[in-house]
Enzyme design. Structure first.
Site, short mmCIF file in Angstrom:
data_model
loop_
_atom_site.label_atom_id
_atom_site.label_comp_id
_atom_site.label_asym_id
_atom_site.label_seq_id
_atom_site.Cartn_x
_atom_site.Cartn_y
_atom_site.Cartn_z
N LYS A 185 0.84 -1.22 0.00
CA LYS A 185 0.00 0.00 0.00
C LYS A 185 0.86 1.25 0.00
O LYS A 185 0.43 2.30 -0.52
CB LYS A 185 -0.95 -0.04 1.20
N THR A 242 -3.75 5.47 3.23
CA THR A 242 -2.43 5.93 2.85
C THR A 242 -2.45 6.60 1.48
O THR A 242 -1.67 7.52 1.22
CB THR A 242 -1.44 4.76 2.85
#
Length: 326
Positions: A185, A242
């Site tokens: 991620k 994120t």
């Protein structure tokens, strides 16, 4: 339950501050001057400015004291991924250890649980991960994490240690999946930052997040993870946070790359570790070893090392041939 957190960066400080009112907690800082300043000022101005430390939290730079404090309790490694091997090598062989770092180890390409298998095969270990900006945890804002370990009793101990009014902790038996999600991620957040910085629009952002999740899942399955993990907190949850949250350092790297800044300049101004920068080539390496196609990750890696500009990376992705979604 006694808890020792090894590493006084933003996330280690935030977790220690969260547990200290409920459990005897010691936060270890490598830098003696930093530890003394935090103990006196009740702030971590270097890494978590703006958050007060609870009076119950003990801060120390004495590593032996930190280990003694955790006897019969939990050790939490809160260093960057690059220091996980060192920290595991310094803890007792029979310790109960959790780590917060996300990424693949540079050089070896190993995930955290694979490093632990090499360094401390007898230790009871697990990874604590999920969508969590440190500053929000330190301020007591609602957050959910996942404690992943093949040791079910250890996972329940993590729930007892960390679960509270503002912090929910779920358990998982899939550390491989949780760690792949936590590593990949960060790379995808750089991609999304680049797209947003180029002004490509919300459609492009949604496409990147969705196709990035597909890349993450493919790599995870190739490394032995469970598919459902990637629809959970450490997969989709951490990716959305994120990739879209302005507190994300990896997203900031992407935004500034799109502005034409050099990577060296960006990292110097950032002042904190952006794990996606270091993880990208290792993610790509492990994907190639397993025959996994990860075009977004490949484009990010080439932009980071200067082989592609953001515009060229976009053209390469958009120029790929059409295919079935699954």
């Amino acid at each position: 339950m006694n808890i020792t957190v090894l590493g006084a960066g933003a996330w280690g400080t935030a977790l220690a501050a969260s547990t200290a009112p409920r459990h005897p907690t010691l936060l270890w800082a490598r830098d003696a001057a930093q530890a003394a300043s935090m103990q006196q000022a009740r702030r971590n101005e270097r890494y978590l400015s703006g958050a007060d430390l609870p009076p119950e939290l003990l801060v120390s730079s004495d590593f032996d004291q930190a280990l003694r404090h955790a006897q019969g309790g939990l050790l939490v490694v809160a260093t960057p991924m690059a220091a996980l091997r060192e920290m595991l090598g310094r803890v007792p062989e029979d310790a109960c250890v959790w780590w917060l770092c996300k990424g693949f180890e540079a050089g070896t390409g190993l995930l955290g649980h694979e490093v632990a298998r090499e360094v401390r095969p007898q230790a009871r270990v697990g990874v604590l991960s999920g969508p969590s900006f440190a500053l929000e945890v330190a301020r007591g804002l609602p957050t959910a994490l996942v404690a992943a370990s093949t040791d079910a009793a250890l996972a329940e101990a993590a729930v007892h240690a960390f679960h509270g009014d503002a912090l929910r902790v779920y358990t998982s038996p899939d550390p491989a999946g949780v760690e792949v999600g936590g590593a990949v991620k960060n790379v995808l957040a750089i991609a999304t930052g680049i797209a947003d910085g180029m002004g490509l629009g919300l459609n492009a952002r949604a496409a990147l997040v969705t196709r990035g999740l597909a890349e993450m899942t493919r790599l995870g399955l190739a490394l032995g993870a469970r598919p459902e993990t990637f629809m959970g907190l450490s997969g989709l949850g951490d990716l959305v946070l994120t990739a879209t949250g302005d507190l994300s350092r990896n997203r900031q790297v992407g935004l500034q790359l799109a502005q034409g800044k050099s990577l060296a300049q960006i990292l110097a101004e950032l002042g904190h570790v952006a794990e996606g920068v270091y993880s990208a080539p290792t993610v790509l390496q492990r994907a190639r070893e397993r025959g996994v196609e990860m075009p977004i990750t490949e484009a990010v890696t080439q932009i980071l090392d200067g082989r592609l500009t953001p515009q060229q990376g976009l053209e390469r992705l958009m120029g790929r041939s059409a295919r079935a979604e699954w």
